[in-house]
Write an enzyme that holds these catalytic residues in place. Structure first.
Site, PDB file in Angstrom:
ATOM      1  N   LYS A 143     -10.901  -3.711  -2.314  1.00  0.00           N
ATOM      2  CA  LYS A 143     -11.775  -2.522  -2.371  1.00  0.00           C
ATOM      3  C   LYS A 143     -11.055  -1.358  -3.031  1.00  0.00           C
ATOM      4  O   LYS A 143     -11.664  -0.487  -3.631  1.00  0.00           O
ATOM      5  CB  LYS A 143     -12.156  -2.064  -0.957  1.00  0.00           C
ATOM      6  CG  LYS A 143     -13.054  -2.975  -0.192  1.00  0.00           C
ATOM      7  CD  LYS A 143     -13.632  -2.205   1.005  1.00  0.00           C
ATOM      8  CE  LYS A 143     -13.780  -3.086   2.227  1.00  0.00           C
ATOM      9  NZ  LYS A 143     -12.585  -3.118   3.090  1.00  0.00           N
ATOM     10  N   LYS A 181      -5.176 -10.183  -5.444  1.00  0.00           N
ATOM     11  CA  LYS A 181      -6.386 -10.388  -4.643  1.00  0.00           C
ATOM     12  C   LYS A 181      -7.457  -9.360  -4.987  1.00  0.00           C
ATOM     13  O   LYS A 181      -7.129  -8.216  -5.357  1.00  0.00           O
ATOM     14  CB  LYS A 181      -6.057 -10.396  -3.149  1.00  0.00           C
ATOM     15  CG  LYS A 181      -6.003  -9.061  -2.485  1.00  0.00           C
ATOM     16  CD  LYS A 181      -6.130  -9.164  -0.965  1.00  0.00           C
ATOM     17  CE  LYS A 181      -6.268  -7.737  -0.420  1.00  0.00           C
ATOM     18  NZ  LYS A 181      -7.123  -7.542   0.693  1.00  0.00           N
ATOM     19  N   LYS A 188       0.834  -1.218   0.000  1.00  0.00           N
ATOM     20  CA  LYS A 188       0.000   0.000   0.000  1.00  0.00           C
ATOM     21  C   LYS A 188       0.859   1.255   0.000  1.00  0.00           C
ATOM     22  O   LYS A 188       0.465   2.281  -0.555  1.00  0.00           O
ATOM     23  CB  LYS A 188      -0.961  -0.004   1.193  1.00  0.00           C
ATOM     24  CG  LYS A 188      -2.059  -1.038   1.042  1.00  0.00           C
ATOM     25  CD  LYS A 188      -3.192  -0.823   2.026  1.00  0.00           C
ATOM     26  CE  LYS A 188      -4.313  -1.828   1.739  1.00  0.00           C
ATOM     27  NZ  LYS A 188      -5.376  -1.816   2.741  1.00  0.00           N
TER      28      LYS A 188
HETATM   29  N1  AQP Z   1      -9.720 -10.940  -1.793  1.00  0.00           N
HETATM   30  C1  AQP Z   1     -10.024 -11.404  -0.580  1.00  0.00           C
HETATM   31  N2  AQP Z   1     -10.277 -12.708  -0.400  1.00  0.00           N
HETATM   32  C2  AQP Z   1     -10.609 -13.203   0.834  1.00  0.00           C
HETATM   33  N3  AQP Z   1     -10.700 -12.413   1.945  1.00  0.00           N
HETATM   34  C3  AQP Z   1     -10.461 -11.104   1.795  1.00  0.00           C
HETATM   35  N4  AQP Z   1     -10.473 -10.068   2.673  1.00  0.00           N
HETATM   36  C4  AQP Z   1     -10.154  -8.927   2.021  1.00  0.00           C
HETATM   37  N5  AQP Z   1      -9.923  -9.177   0.715  1.00  0.00           N
HETATM   38  C5  AQP Z   1     -10.105 -10.526   0.550  1.00  0.00           C
HETATM   39  C6  AQP Z   1     -10.811 -10.203   4.085  1.00  0.00           C
HETATM   40  O1  AQP Z   1     -11.829  -9.266   4.373  1.00  0.00           O
HETATM   41  C7  AQP Z   1     -11.701  -8.839   5.719  1.00  0.00           C
HETATM   42  C8  AQP Z   1     -11.807  -7.341   5.809  1.00  0.00           C
HETATM   43  O2  AQP Z   1     -10.835  -6.711   5.087  1.00  0.00           O
HETATM   44  P1  AQP Z   1     -10.488  -5.175   5.314  1.00  0.00           P
HETATM   45  O3  AQP Z   1     -11.675  -4.334   5.301  1.00  0.00           O
HETATM   46  O4  AQP Z   1      -9.621  -5.055   6.510  1.00  0.00           O
HETATM   47  O5  AQP Z   1      -9.715  -4.860   4.026  1.00  0.00           O
HETATM   48  P2  AQP Z   1      -8.420  -5.466   3.408  1.00  0.00           P
HETATM   49  O6  AQP Z   1      -8.021  -6.767   4.015  1.00  0.00           O
HETATM   50  O7  AQP Z   1      -7.412  -4.388   3.410  1.00  0.00           O
HETATM   51  O8  AQP Z   1      -8.890  -5.826   1.934  1.00  0.00           O
HETATM   52  P3  AQP Z   1      -9.897  -5.042   1.046  1.00  0.00           P
HETATM   53  O9  AQP Z   1     -11.267  -5.124   1.666  1.00  0.00           O
HETATM   54  O10 AQP Z   1      -9.911  -5.509  -0.344  1.00  0.00           O
HETATM   55  O11 AQP Z   1      -9.367  -3.593   1.066  1.00  0.00           O
HETATM   56  P4  AQP Z   1      -8.005  -3.013   0.438  1.00  0.00           P
HETATM   57  O12 AQP Z   1      -8.439  -2.312  -0.780  1.00  0.00           O
HETATM   58  O13 AQP Z   1      -7.559  -2.107   1.509  1.00  0.00           O
HETATM   59  O14 AQP Z   1      -7.084  -4.161   0.141  1.00  0.00           O
HETATM   60  C9  AQP Z   1     -10.385  -9.374   6.249  1.00  0.00           C
HETATM   61  O15 AQP Z   1     -10.648 -10.494   7.070  1.00  0.00           O
HETATM   62  C10 AQP Z   1      -9.655  -9.801   4.999  1.00  0.00           C
HETATM   63  O16 AQP Z   1      -8.808 -10.896   5.246  1.00  0.00           O
END
Ligand code: AQP
Length: 335
Positions: free
Chosen positions: A202, A199, A113
Protein backbone atom coordinates in the site's frame (compact mmCIF):
# COMPACT_ATOMS: atom_id res chain seq x y z
CA UNK A 1 -17.15 -29.33 20.05
CA UNK A 2 -16.16 -25.65 20.29
CA UNK A 3 -14.56 -24.18 17.21
CA UNK A 4 -10.96 -23.00 17.22
CA UNK A 5 -10.46 -19.24 17.29
CA UNK A 6 -9.01 -17.15 14.45
CA UNK A 7 -7.86 -13.51 14.59
CA UNK A 8 -6.51 -11.32 11.82
CA UNK A 9 -6.61 -7.72 10.62
CA UNK A 10 -5.60 -5.19 7.99
CA UNK A 11 -4.46 -1.60 8.49
CA UNK A 12 -6.72 1.16 7.17
CA UNK A 13 -3.78 2.84 5.46
CA UNK A 14 -5.12 3.57 2.00
CA UNK A 15 -6.63 1.23 -0.51
CA UNK A 16 -6.77 -2.50 -0.06
CA UNK A 17 -4.81 -4.16 -2.87
CA UNK A 18 -4.99 -7.63 -4.39
CA UNK A 19 -1.98 -8.66 -2.25
CA UNK A 20 -3.98 -7.98 0.93
CA UNK A 21 -6.95 -9.77 -0.61
CA UNK A 22 -5.10 -12.89 -1.75
CA UNK A 23 -2.69 -13.03 1.19
CA UNK A 24 -5.29 -12.46 3.87
CA UNK A 25 -8.97 -11.68 3.29
CA UNK A 26 -9.78 -14.31 0.66
CA UNK A 27 -8.45 -16.94 3.08
CA UNK A 28 -10.51 -15.53 5.95
CA UNK A 29 -13.62 -15.91 3.81
CA UNK A 30 -12.82 -19.50 2.88
CA UNK A 31 -11.99 -20.74 6.36
CA UNK A 32 -14.61 -18.80 8.33
CA UNK A 33 -17.29 -21.53 8.59
CA UNK A 34 -14.81 -23.80 10.38
CA UNK A 35 -13.64 -21.32 13.03
CA UNK A 36 -14.81 -18.71 15.54
CA UNK A 37 -13.40 -15.61 13.83
CA UNK A 38 -12.44 -12.11 14.91
CA UNK A 39 -11.41 -9.73 12.12
CA UNK A 40 -10.35 -6.23 13.09
CA UNK A 41 -9.48 -3.06 11.25
CA UNK A 42 -6.13 -2.32 12.89
CA UNK A 43 -6.31 1.46 13.10
CA UNK A 44 -3.81 1.69 15.98
CA UNK A 45 -1.23 0.14 13.68
CA UNK A 46 -2.10 2.70 11.01
CA UNK A 47 -0.44 5.55 12.92
CA UNK A 48 2.94 3.80 13.23
CA UNK A 49 3.75 5.62 9.97
CA UNK A 50 2.83 9.28 9.37
CA UNK A 51 -0.95 9.53 8.89
CA UNK A 52 -3.60 12.06 7.96
CA UNK A 53 -6.22 12.59 10.71
CA UNK A 54 -8.67 13.80 8.06
CA UNK A 55 -8.82 10.39 6.38
CA UNK A 56 -8.24 7.87 9.19
CA UNK A 57 -11.89 7.47 10.23
CA UNK A 58 -13.18 7.20 6.66
CA UNK A 59 -10.46 4.71 5.73
CA UNK A 60 -11.39 2.63 8.78
CA UNK A 61 -15.01 2.66 7.70
CA UNK A 62 -14.17 1.75 4.11
CA UNK A 63 -12.02 -1.16 5.26
CA UNK A 64 -14.82 -2.60 7.41
CA UNK A 65 -17.19 -2.30 4.42
CA UNK A 66 -14.63 -4.08 2.24
CA UNK A 67 -14.41 -6.97 4.71
CA UNK A 68 -18.16 -7.44 4.31
CA UNK A 69 -18.01 -6.94 0.54
CA UNK A 70 -15.31 -9.61 0.21
CA UNK A 71 -17.61 -12.08 1.95
CA UNK A 72 -16.96 -11.93 5.68
CA UNK A 73 -20.15 -13.42 7.11
CA UNK A 74 -21.42 -12.21 10.47
CA UNK A 75 -22.87 -15.65 11.17
CA UNK A 76 -19.31 -16.91 11.53
CA UNK A 77 -17.24 -13.80 12.17
CA UNK A 78 -17.00 -10.67 14.28
CA UNK A 79 -15.80 -7.45 12.64
CA UNK A 80 -14.53 -4.66 14.89
CA UNK A 81 -12.23 -1.64 15.04
CA UNK A 82 -9.05 -2.17 17.06
CA UNK A 83 -9.07 1.26 18.77
CA UNK A 84 -12.65 0.64 20.00
CA UNK A 85 -11.34 -2.07 22.32
CA UNK A 86 -8.99 -0.35 24.74
CA UNK A 87 -7.55 -3.66 25.99
CA UNK A 88 -5.32 -3.69 22.87
CA UNK A 89 -3.40 -0.61 24.01
CA UNK A 90 -3.28 -1.71 27.62
CA UNK A 91 -1.96 -5.20 26.91
CA UNK A 92 0.61 -3.68 24.54
CA UNK A 93 2.07 -1.69 27.43
CA UNK A 94 2.29 -4.77 29.65
CA UNK A 95 3.93 -6.79 26.86
CA UNK A 96 6.31 -3.92 26.08
CA UNK A 97 7.77 -4.29 29.52
CA UNK A 98 8.26 -8.02 29.02
CA UNK A 99 9.73 -7.99 25.49
CA UNK A 100 13.50 -7.64 25.04
CA UNK A 101 14.33 -4.63 22.86
CA UNK A 102 16.70 -6.65 20.68
CA UNK A 103 13.81 -8.94 19.62
CA UNK A 104 12.16 -5.88 18.04
CA UNK A 105 15.32 -4.47 16.49
CA UNK A 106 15.66 -7.69 14.47
CA UNK A 107 12.33 -7.34 12.70
CA UNK A 108 12.76 -7.03 8.94
CA UNK A 109 9.64 -4.90 8.43
CA UNK A 110 10.92 -2.36 10.98
CA UNK A 111 14.29 -2.16 9.27
CA UNK A 112 12.70 -1.72 5.83
CA UNK A 113 10.12 0.88 6.89
CA UNK A 114 12.54 2.73 9.20
CA UNK A 115 14.91 3.33 6.29
CA UNK A 116 12.08 5.00 4.36
CA UNK A 117 11.26 7.33 7.29
CA UNK A 118 14.79 8.37 8.21
CA UNK A 119 14.97 10.71 11.22
CA UNK A 120 11.21 10.69 11.76
CA UNK A 121 10.87 7.02 12.56
CA UNK A 122 8.60 6.61 15.61
CA UNK A 123 8.91 4.36 18.64
CA UNK A 124 5.48 3.08 17.55
CA UNK A 125 6.95 1.58 14.38
CA UNK A 126 9.47 -0.39 16.42
CA UNK A 127 6.65 -1.45 18.72
CA UNK A 128 4.29 -2.52 15.91
CA UNK A 129 4.90 -6.27 16.46
CA UNK A 130 4.16 -5.98 20.20
CA UNK A 131 0.80 -4.37 19.40
CA UNK A 132 0.22 -7.19 16.92
CA UNK A 133 1.08 -9.74 19.63
CA UNK A 134 -1.44 -8.06 21.95
CA UNK A 135 -4.13 -8.22 19.21
CA UNK A 136 -3.64 -11.94 18.78
CA UNK A 137 -3.09 -12.99 22.39
CA UNK A 138 -6.11 -11.07 23.71
CA UNK A 139 -8.43 -13.38 21.77
CA UNK A 140 -6.70 -16.67 22.65
CA UNK A 141 -6.36 -17.17 18.90
CA UNK A 142 -5.42 -20.67 17.77
CA UNK A 143 -4.68 -19.64 14.19
CA UNK A 144 -3.64 -16.40 12.50
CA UNK A 145 -4.22 -16.26 8.73
CA UNK A 146 -1.73 -13.78 7.22
CA UNK A 147 0.50 -13.30 4.19
CA UNK A 148 4.11 -14.49 4.14
CA UNK A 149 5.40 -10.98 5.11
CA UNK A 150 3.90 -11.32 8.60
CA UNK A 151 5.54 -14.66 9.40
CA UNK A 152 8.36 -13.11 11.45
CA UNK A 153 5.89 -11.06 13.52
CA UNK A 154 3.88 -14.21 14.23
CA UNK A 155 7.03 -15.95 15.42
CA UNK A 156 7.67 -13.01 17.75
CA UNK A 157 4.11 -13.26 19.12
CA UNK A 158 4.73 -16.92 19.89
CA UNK A 159 8.02 -16.09 21.62
CA UNK A 160 6.36 -13.39 23.75
CA UNK A 161 3.55 -15.77 24.73
CA UNK A 162 5.98 -18.53 25.74
CA UNK A 163 8.14 -16.06 27.70
CA UNK A 164 5.18 -14.65 29.66
CA UNK A 165 3.83 -18.16 30.31
CA UNK A 166 7.24 -19.30 31.58
CA UNK A 167 7.72 -16.29 33.84
CA UNK A 168 4.22 -15.75 35.20
CA UNK A 169 2.08 -18.79 34.37
CA UNK A 170 2.30 -22.48 35.04
CA UNK A 171 2.00 -25.54 32.84
CA UNK A 172 -1.52 -26.18 34.14
CA UNK A 173 -2.50 -22.49 33.95
CA UNK A 174 -0.71 -20.78 31.07
CA UNK A 175 -1.52 -17.09 30.71
CA UNK A 176 -1.57 -17.09 26.93
CA UNK A 177 -2.53 -19.55 24.27
CA UNK A 178 0.41 -19.89 21.84
CA UNK A 179 -0.98 -19.23 18.33
CA UNK A 180 -0.05 -20.86 15.02
CA UNK A 181 0.43 -19.00 11.74
CA UNK A 182 -1.87 -20.01 8.89
CA UNK A 183 -0.10 -19.08 5.66
CA UNK A 184 -1.52 -20.39 2.43
CA UNK A 185 0.91 -21.18 -0.36
CA UNK A 186 -0.81 -19.53 -3.28
CA UNK A 187 -1.19 -15.77 -3.05
CA UNK A 188 0.90 -15.62 0.14
CA UNK A 189 3.25 -13.11 -1.46
CA UNK A 190 1.91 -11.05 -4.33
CA UNK A 191 4.66 -9.00 -5.92
CA UNK A 192 4.71 -5.41 -7.19
CA UNK A 193 3.62 -4.87 -10.80
CA UNK A 194 6.60 -2.56 -11.23
CA UNK A 195 9.22 -4.96 -9.81
CA UNK A 196 8.63 -8.69 -9.44
CA UNK A 197 11.20 -8.94 -6.65
CA UNK A 198 9.37 -6.51 -4.30
CA UNK A 199 6.11 -7.25 -2.50
CA UNK A 200 3.00 -5.39 -3.60
CA UNK A 201 2.49 -2.74 -0.93
CA UNK A 202 0.00 0.00 0.00
CA UNK A 203 2.84 2.36 0.84
CA UNK A 204 4.64 2.09 -2.54
CA UNK A 205 4.67 5.59 -4.01
CA UNK A 206 3.69 4.29 -7.46
CA UNK A 207 -0.01 3.56 -8.03
CA UNK A 208 1.08 1.47 -11.02
CA UNK A 209 2.76 -1.02 -8.68
CA UNK A 210 -0.52 -2.40 -7.33
CA UNK A 211 -4.12 -3.17 -8.24
CA UNK A 212 -6.60 -1.99 -5.64
CA UNK A 213 -9.81 -3.89 -4.98
CA UNK A 214 -11.81 -0.80 -5.90
CA UNK A 215 -9.95 0.06 -9.13
CA UNK A 216 -12.27 0.52 -12.11
CA UNK A 217 -11.94 -1.82 -15.13
CA UNK A 218 -10.20 0.96 -17.09
CA UNK A 219 -7.63 1.52 -14.36
CA UNK A 220 -6.96 -2.23 -14.06
CA UNK A 221 -6.51 -2.45 -17.83
CA UNK A 222 -4.04 0.45 -17.79
CA UNK A 223 -2.02 -0.97 -14.87
CA UNK A 224 -1.69 -4.42 -16.46
CA UNK A 225 -0.79 -2.84 -19.80
CA UNK A 226 2.05 -0.90 -18.15
CA UNK A 227 3.26 -3.60 -15.76
CA UNK A 228 6.84 -4.80 -15.96
CA UNK A 229 7.46 -7.96 -18.02
CA UNK A 230 10.51 -9.66 -19.54
CA UNK A 231 11.63 -10.14 -23.14
CA UNK A 232 11.64 -13.96 -23.13
CA UNK A 233 9.29 -15.68 -25.61
CA UNK A 234 6.72 -18.03 -24.10
CA UNK A 235 5.49 -17.71 -20.50
CA UNK A 236 6.52 -20.02 -17.68
CA UNK A 237 6.66 -20.30 -13.88
CA UNK A 238 10.46 -20.02 -13.81
CA UNK A 239 12.31 -18.94 -10.65
CA UNK A 240 14.52 -16.57 -12.62
CA UNK A 241 11.48 -14.78 -14.14
CA UNK A 242 9.99 -12.92 -11.15
CA UNK A 243 7.52 -10.80 -13.12
CA UNK A 244 6.34 -13.74 -15.20
CA UNK A 245 5.96 -15.90 -12.12
CA UNK A 246 3.93 -13.25 -10.35
CA UNK A 247 1.59 -12.51 -13.27
CA UNK A 248 0.99 -16.19 -14.04
CA UNK A 249 0.33 -16.76 -10.34
CA UNK A 250 -2.29 -13.98 -10.35
CA UNK A 251 -3.89 -15.41 -13.47
CA UNK A 252 -4.01 -18.88 -11.87
CA UNK A 253 -5.92 -17.58 -8.87
CA UNK A 254 -8.20 -15.08 -10.59
CA UNK A 255 -9.14 -17.46 -13.43
CA UNK A 256 -9.69 -20.20 -10.85
CA UNK A 257 -7.42 -22.76 -12.55
CA UNK A 258 -4.53 -24.83 -11.33
CA UNK A 259 -0.88 -24.08 -12.02
CA UNK A 260 -0.42 -26.92 -14.50
CA UNK A 261 -3.41 -25.81 -16.60
CA UNK A 262 -2.10 -22.22 -16.71
CA UNK A 263 1.45 -23.38 -17.54
CA UNK A 264 0.03 -25.35 -20.49
CA UNK A 265 -2.29 -22.58 -21.66
CA UNK A 266 0.42 -19.89 -21.58
CA UNK A 267 3.52 -21.88 -22.64
CA UNK A 268 3.54 -20.47 -26.19
CA UNK A 269 1.95 -17.11 -25.48
CA UNK A 270 3.47 -13.66 -25.73
CA UNK A 271 2.63 -10.79 -23.36
CA UNK A 272 0.32 -9.20 -25.94
CA UNK A 273 -2.00 -12.18 -25.81
CA UNK A 274 -1.64 -12.89 -22.08
CA UNK A 275 -2.24 -9.40 -20.65
CA UNK A 276 -5.88 -9.08 -21.84
CA UNK A 277 -6.64 -12.53 -20.37
CA UNK A 278 -5.19 -11.54 -17.02
CA UNK A 279 -7.00 -8.18 -17.12
CA UNK A 280 -10.37 -9.82 -17.81
CA UNK A 281 -9.90 -12.40 -15.07
CA UNK A 282 -9.12 -9.71 -12.48
CA UNK A 283 -11.98 -7.44 -13.57
CA UNK A 284 -14.51 -10.30 -13.38
CA UNK A 285 -13.26 -11.46 -9.98
CA UNK A 286 -13.41 -7.95 -8.49
CA UNK A 287 -16.76 -6.90 -9.99
CA UNK A 288 -19.04 -8.65 -7.42
CA UNK A 289 -16.89 -7.29 -4.55
CA UNK A 290 -17.14 -3.75 -5.91
CA UNK A 291 -20.93 -4.01 -6.37
CA UNK A 292 -21.43 -5.28 -2.84
CA UNK A 293 -19.12 -2.58 -1.46
CA UNK A 294 -21.11 0.20 -3.17
CA UNK A 295 -24.32 -1.24 -1.75
CA UNK A 296 -22.94 -1.43 1.82
CA UNK A 297 -21.60 2.12 1.67
CA UNK A 298 -25.12 3.47 1.08
CA UNK A 299 -26.26 2.13 4.47
CA UNK A 300 -24.27 3.79 7.22
CA UNK A 301 -26.73 2.67 9.92
CA UNK A 302 -26.06 -0.97 9.03
CA UNK A 303 -22.28 -0.58 9.08
CA UNK A 304 -22.45 1.28 12.42
CA UNK A 305 -24.52 -1.55 13.91
CA UNK A 306 -22.02 -4.16 12.66
CA UNK A 307 -19.12 -2.29 14.28
CA UNK A 308 -21.01 -1.65 17.53
CA UNK A 309 -21.94 -5.30 17.91
CA UNK A 310 -18.38 -6.26 16.96
CA UNK A 311 -16.97 -3.96 19.63
CA UNK A 312 -19.18 -5.52 22.30
CA UNK A 313 -18.28 -9.10 21.36
CA UNK A 314 -14.57 -8.30 21.09
CA UNK A 315 -14.54 -6.42 24.41
CA UNK A 316 -16.12 -9.30 26.28
CA UNK A 317 -13.34 -11.68 25.16
CA UNK A 318 -10.44 -9.20 25.33
CA UNK A 319 -11.23 -7.82 28.78
CA UNK A 320 -11.31 -11.34 30.24
CA UNK A 321 -7.83 -12.08 28.89
CA UNK A 322 -6.51 -8.73 30.07
CA UNK A 323 -7.82 -9.50 33.58
CA UNK A 324 -6.04 -12.87 33.50
CA UNK A 325 -2.75 -11.21 32.48
CA UNK A 326 -2.98 -8.52 35.15
CA UNK A 327 -3.71 -11.17 37.77
CA UNK A 328 -0.71 -13.16 36.60
CA UNK A 329 1.54 -10.09 36.78
CA UNK A 330 0.36 -9.36 40.33
CA UNK A 331 -1.65 -6.15 39.90
CA UNK A 332 -4.03 -4.96 42.63
CA UNK A 333 -7.52 -5.78 41.28
CA UNK A 334 -9.51 -2.69 40.27
CA UNK A 335 -12.77 -1.73 42.01
N1 AQP B 1 2.01 -8.35 -1.26
C1 AQP B 1 1.32 -9.12 -0.42
N2 AQP B 1 1.06 -10.40 -0.73
C2 AQP B 1 0.34 -11.21 0.11
N3 AQP B 1 -0.16 -10.76 1.31
C3 AQP B 1 0.07 -9.49 1.64
N4 AQP B 1 -0.28 -8.75 2.72
C4 AQP B 1 0.21 -7.50 2.59
N5 AQP B 1 0.89 -7.38 1.43
C5 AQP B 1 0.82 -8.60 0.82
C6 AQP B 1 -1.08 -9.26 3.83
O1 AQP B 1 -2.17 -8.38 4.01
C7 AQP B 1 -2.53 -8.36 5.38
C8 AQP B 1 -2.71 -6.95 5.87
O2 AQP B 1 -1.57 -6.21 5.74
P1 AQP B 1 -1.38 -4.84 6.52
O3 AQP B 1 -2.51 -3.94 6.35
O4 AQP B 1 -0.99 -5.13 7.92
O5 AQP B 1 -0.22 -4.22 5.72
P2 AQP B 1 1.23 -4.72 5.44
O6 AQP B 1 1.44 -6.16 5.73
O7 AQP B 1 2.14 -3.76 6.10
O8 AQP B 1 1.32 -4.60 3.86
P3 AQP B 1 0.66 -3.52 2.95
O9 AQP B 1 -0.84 -3.68 3.01
O10 AQP B 1 1.14 -3.57 1.57
O11 AQP B 1 1.10 -2.18 3.58
P4 AQP B 1 2.57 -1.55 3.65
O12 AQP B 1 2.56 -0.50 2.62
O13 AQP B 1 2.59 -1.02 5.03
O14 AQP B 1 3.58 -2.63 3.36
C9 AQP B 1 -1.46 -9.12 6.15
O15 AQP B 1 -1.96 -10.41 6.46
C10 AQP B 1 -0.33 -9.22 5.16
O16 AQP B 1 0.41 -10.40 5.35
Amino acid sequence: MTKKRVLSGVQPTGNLHIGNYLGAIRNWVEIQPNYDNFFCVVDLHAITVPHDPKTLAQNTYNMAALYLACGIDLNHSTIFVQSHVTAHSELTWLLNCLTPLNWLERMIQFKEKAVKQGENVSAGLLDYPVLMAADILLYDADQVPVGEDQKQHLELTRNIAVRVNDKFGSEQNPIFKVPEPMIRKEGARVMSLADGTKKMSKSDSSQLSRINLLDTPDVIKKKIKKCKTDPIMGLSFADDRPECNNLLGLYTIFSDQNKEAVADECADMGWGKFKPLLTDSIISALEPIQNKYNEIMTDKTYLDSVLKEGQEKAESVANKTLGRVKDGLGYLPSF
